[in-house]
Design an enzyme around this catalytic site. Structure first.
Site, PDB file in Angstrom:
ATOM      1  N   GLY A  19      76.371  48.251  42.627  1.00  0.00           N
ATOM      2  CA  GLY A  19      76.651  46.392  42.033  1.00  0.00           C
ATOM      3  C   GLY A  19      74.964  45.782  42.065  1.00  0.00           C
ATOM      4  N   GLY A  20      74.791  44.676  41.939  1.00  0.00           N
ATOM      5  CA  GLY A  20      73.511  43.574  41.663  1.00  0.00           C
ATOM      6  C   GLY A  20      72.983  43.598  42.642  1.00  0.00           C
ATOM      7  N   GLY A  22      73.230  45.852  45.576  1.00  0.00           N
ATOM      8  CA  GLY A  22      73.092  47.169  46.031  1.00  0.00           C
ATOM      9  C   GLY A  22      73.917  48.709  45.516  1.00  0.00           C
ATOM     10  N   VAL A  24      76.728  51.697  46.908  1.00  0.00           N
ATOM     11  CA  VAL A  24      78.109  51.502  48.084  1.00  0.00           C
ATOM     12  C   VAL A  24      78.232  53.257  48.520  1.00  0.00           C
ATOM     13  CG1 VAL A  24      80.817  51.643  49.085  1.00  0.00           C
ATOM     14  CG2 VAL A  24      79.650  49.427  47.737  1.00  0.00           C
ATOM     15  N   LYS A  38      78.288  49.267  52.204  1.00  0.00           N
ATOM     16  CA  LYS A  38      77.772  48.706  51.129  1.00  0.00           C
ATOM     17  C   LYS A  38      76.351  48.206  51.400  1.00  0.00           C
ATOM     18  CE  LYS A  38      78.965  44.785  48.528  1.00  0.00           C
ATOM     19  NZ  LYS A  38      79.664  43.204  47.760  1.00  0.00           N
ATOM     20  N   ASP A 131      85.259  35.373  42.366  1.00  0.00           N
ATOM     21  CA  ASP A 131      84.562  36.943  41.332  1.00  0.00           C
ATOM     22  C   ASP A 131      86.467  36.948  41.362  1.00  0.00           C
ATOM     23  OD1 ASP A 131      83.429  38.185  39.583  1.00  0.00           O
ATOM     24  OD2 ASP A 131      82.306  39.186  40.896  1.00  0.00           O
TER      25      ASP A 131
END
Length: 206
Positions: A19-20, A22, A24, A38, A131
């Site tokens: 993701g933006g 980091g 997982v 995460k 989101d």
């Protein structure tokens, strides 16, 4: 790197998602429990605001208790490392199911009901996801629906959003998420996103 450790958790192979902020990883606890870790990217470790927002997801999830919302397990903060340990969901993103055919109306209805119940738990605590999108809905191999990724969630009692910051995914964002200041965004933004998602499930288009 499969030889790495995240606190007391053993990393099992390469990242399973990114993701933006980091990546997982699938990890295993000392007791043998499989979880998801995460991990905040190293370049953000010294960014106080990004680190605070990252860690806020753990504190938000710790307040929520629903089988339809991914559970927070642990928060690991060590020198050079910040990670949220989450319940591991063996399944697929709704995105993948939308690409496959057919997608019956009764399945869409079931998903809408399950997501609504997840939101009911969030909104009861004055927490707003902000989101909702197919990538943030997991369907387990047992058919369970899990709402994930509270990285931009809003806590009505504690606002961490900078003035003028827009958070969310454009196609699913309510107008007030773009046009107004953050303190005016509430549960209606989540319901707007659910409406967009429902349309997408029924029509196969945004």
């Amino acid at each position: 790197d499969s030889s790495q450790k995240i606190g007391a958790y053993e990393v099992l192979g390469d990242p399973i998602a990114a993701g933006g902020l980091g990546r997982v990883y699938k990890v295993r606890s000392a007791e043998g429990k499989i979880c998801a870790a995460k991990v905040l990217a190293k370049e953000f470790l010294k960014d106080r605001k990004k680190k605070e927002r990252f860690c806020s997801e753990y504190h938000i999830l710790s307040r929520l208790h629903s089988p339809r919302i991914v559970k927070a397990v642990d928060l690991v903060q060590e020198r050079g490392l910040c990670s949220i340990i989450l319940e591991y969901v063996d399944g697929v993103e709704l995105t993948q199911l939308l690409k496959a055919a057919p997608f019956p109306e009764e399945v869409a209805l079931h998903l809408v009901m399950e997501i609504s119940l997840a939101f009911q738990e969030c909104h009861k605590h004055q927490l707003f996801h902000r989101d909702l999108k197919p990538e943030n809905i997991l369907i387990s191999t047992k058919g369970q629906v899990k709402l994930i990724d509270f990285g931009v969630a809003k806590d009505q009692e504690i606002s961490r959003t900078l003035q003028g910051t827009v958070l969310g995914t454009l196609e699913y964002m309510a107008p007030e998420q773009i046009e107004r200041t953050s303190h005016e965004v509430d549960q209606r933004a989540d319901l707007y996103a659910l409406g967009v998602l429902t349309y997408e499930m029924l029509s196969r288009r945004l």
